[in-house]
Design a protein around this motif. Structure first.
Motif, short mmCIF file in Angstrom:
data_model
loop_
_atom_site.label_atom_id
_atom_site.label_comp_id
_atom_site.label_asym_id
_atom_site.label_seq_id
_atom_site.Cartn_x
_atom_site.Cartn_y
_atom_site.Cartn_z
N GLY A 37 -10.53 -39.66 -13.42
CA GLY A 37 -9.12 -39.48 -13.09
C GLY A 37 -8.97 -38.91 -11.69
O GLY A 37 -9.82 -38.19 -11.19
N PHE A 38 -7.84 -39.27 -11.07
CA PHE A 38 -7.52 -38.80 -9.73
C PHE A 38 -6.01 -38.62 -9.70
O PHE A 38 -5.26 -39.58 -9.58
N PHE A 39 -5.58 -37.39 -9.91
CA PHE A 39 -4.17 -37.06 -10.06
C PHE A 39 -3.59 -37.89 -11.21
O PHE A 39 -4.05 -37.74 -12.34
N ASP A 40 -2.67 -38.80 -10.97
CA ASP A 40 -2.05 -39.57 -12.06
C ASP A 40 -2.77 -40.88 -12.35
O ASP A 40 -2.31 -41.66 -13.18
N GLU A 41 -3.88 -41.13 -11.67
CA GLU A 41 -4.60 -42.38 -11.87
C GLU A 41 -5.75 -42.18 -12.85
O GLU A 41 -6.44 -41.18 -12.81
N ASP A 42 -5.94 -43.17 -13.73
CA ASP A 42 -7.04 -43.14 -14.69
C ASP A 42 -8.25 -43.86 -14.11
O ASP A 42 -8.13 -44.69 -13.21
N GLY A 43 -9.41 -43.53 -14.67
CA GLY A 43 -10.64 -44.20 -14.28
C GLY A 43 -11.62 -43.25 -13.62
O GLY A 43 -11.32 -42.09 -13.38
N ILE A 44 -12.78 -43.79 -13.34
CA ILE A 44 -13.84 -43.02 -12.68
C ILE A 44 -13.68 -43.18 -11.17
O ILE A 44 -13.55 -44.30 -10.67
N PHE A 45 -13.67 -42.06 -10.47
CA PHE A 45 -13.54 -42.05 -9.02
C PHE A 45 -14.80 -41.41 -8.43
O PHE A 45 -15.19 -40.32 -8.85
N VAL A 46 -15.41 -42.10 -7.47
CA VAL A 46 -16.60 -41.61 -6.80
C VAL A 46 -16.27 -41.44 -5.32
O VAL A 46 -15.87 -42.40 -4.65
N PHE A 47 -16.41 -40.20 -4.84
CA PHE A 47 -16.11 -39.89 -3.45
C PHE A 47 -17.41 -39.53 -2.72
O PHE A 47 -18.18 -38.71 -3.20
N THR A 48 -17.60 -40.14 -1.57
CA THR A 48 -18.76 -39.82 -0.73
C THR A 48 -18.50 -38.50 -0.01
O THR A 48 -17.41 -37.94 -0.09
N LYS A 49 -19.48 -38.06 0.74
CA LYS A 49 -19.32 -36.85 1.55
C LYS A 49 -18.13 -37.00 2.50
O LYS A 49 -17.27 -36.12 2.57
N TRP A 106 -30.59 -25.02 0.56
CA TRP A 106 -29.96 -25.58 -0.63
C TRP A 106 -28.66 -26.26 -0.25
O TRP A 106 -27.83 -25.68 0.44
N LYS A 107 -28.52 -27.52 -0.67
CA LYS A 107 -27.33 -28.31 -0.38
C LYS A 107 -26.77 -28.87 -1.68
O LYS A 107 -27.51 -29.14 -2.62
N VAL A 108 -25.47 -29.08 -1.71
CA VAL A 108 -24.82 -29.67 -2.87
C VAL A 108 -24.91 -31.19 -2.72
O VAL A 108 -24.48 -31.75 -1.71
N ILE A 109 -25.50 -31.84 -3.75
CA ILE A 109 -25.66 -33.30 -3.70
C ILE A 109 -24.70 -34.00 -4.67
O ILE A 109 -24.31 -35.14 -4.44
N ASN A 110 -24.32 -33.32 -5.76
CA ASN A 110 -23.37 -33.89 -6.73
C ASN A 110 -22.42 -32.83 -7.23
O ASN A 110 -22.83 -31.69 -7.47
N ASN A 111 -21.18 -33.21 -7.40
CA ASN A 111 -20.18 -32.39 -8.07
C ASN A 111 -19.49 -33.30 -9.07
O ASN A 111 -18.97 -34.35 -8.70
N ILE A 112 -19.53 -32.89 -10.36
CA ILE A 112 -18.92 -33.70 -11.41
C ILE A 112 -17.94 -32.80 -12.17
O ILE A 112 -18.33 -32.09 -13.10
N PRO A 113 -16.68 -32.79 -11.72
CA PRO A 113 -15.70 -31.92 -12.35
C PRO A 113 -14.89 -32.62 -13.46
O PRO A 113 -14.61 -33.81 -13.38
N THR A 114 -14.53 -31.82 -14.45
CA THR A 114 -13.49 -32.19 -15.39
C THR A 114 -12.35 -31.23 -15.07
O THR A 114 -12.55 -30.02 -15.00
N ILE A 115 -11.17 -31.77 -14.85
CA ILE A 115 -10.06 -30.96 -14.31
C ILE A 115 -8.93 -30.84 -15.32
O ILE A 115 -8.49 -31.85 -15.88
N GLU A 116 -8.48 -29.61 -15.54
CA GLU A 116 -7.36 -29.34 -16.43
C GLU A 116 -6.26 -28.64 -15.64
O GLU A 116 -6.55 -27.76 -14.83
N VAL A 117 -5.03 -29.04 -15.88
CA VAL A 117 -3.89 -28.35 -15.29
C VAL A 117 -3.58 -27.14 -16.17
O VAL A 117 -3.48 -27.27 -17.40
N ASN A 118 -3.49 -25.96 -15.55
CA ASN A 118 -3.19 -24.75 -16.30
C ASN A 118 -1.75 -24.77 -16.79
O ASN A 118 -0.85 -25.15 -16.06
N LYS A 119 -1.57 -24.35 -18.02
CA LYS A 119 -0.23 -24.25 -18.57
C LYS A 119 0.34 -22.91 -18.12
O LYS A 119 -0.31 -21.90 -18.23
N GLY A 120 1.51 -22.88 -17.62
CA GLY A 120 2.01 -21.61 -17.13
C GLY A 120 3.45 -21.51 -17.09
O GLY A 120 4.38 -21.27 -17.55
#
Length: 120
Positions: A37-49, A106-120
């Motif tokens: 997901g990417f904001f309101d879009e569904d699916g897998i999104f892969v972003f390069t550096k 040490w360098k970051v090579i992958n970031n795989i987030p699951t994102i939740e909008v906080n209820k507030g």
């Protein structure tokens, strides 16, 4: 192990502060951010550096301070996989961050987030 945590903390802070210069040095050349997901879009999104840095630079990503809660760290040789929970005022990220030791750094090579909008 502390060097891995230092790299992750620098990665998170650079995103929070939108510091693209730090990200240029900290992200591995073949870095990928992979998310469902990417904001309101569904699916897998892969972003390069370059994609990721542009999303930070254009303020689509980043800008809110996050607290880091380390859930699990798996470290073998030059590779470390770290499960973290990152919380900001607006979002909570459950992320798997993979770091590699490259020429002594040490360098970051992958970031795989699951994102939740906080209820507030």
């Amino acid at each position: 192990m502390e060097q891995v945590k230092t790299a992750i903390e620098a990665f998170v802070k650079a995103g929070d502060d939108r510091d693209t210069a730090v990200l240029e040095n900290l992200l591995h050349a073949v870095f990928q951010n992979i998310q469902d997901g990417f904001f309101d879009e569904d699916g897998i999104f892969v972003f390069t550096k370059a994609d990721y840095i542009e999303l930070i630079r254009t303020k689509k990503f980043g800008g809110s301070p996050r607290r880091i809660d380390y859930q699990h760290i798996e470290h073998n040789g030059n590779i470390a996989a770290v499960q973290v929970k990152l919380e900001s005022q607006y979002l909570t990220f459950h992320s798997l961050i993979v770091c590699v030791q490259d020429n002594g750094h040490w360098k970051v090579i992958n970031n795989i987030p699951t994102i939740e909008v906080n209820k507030g």
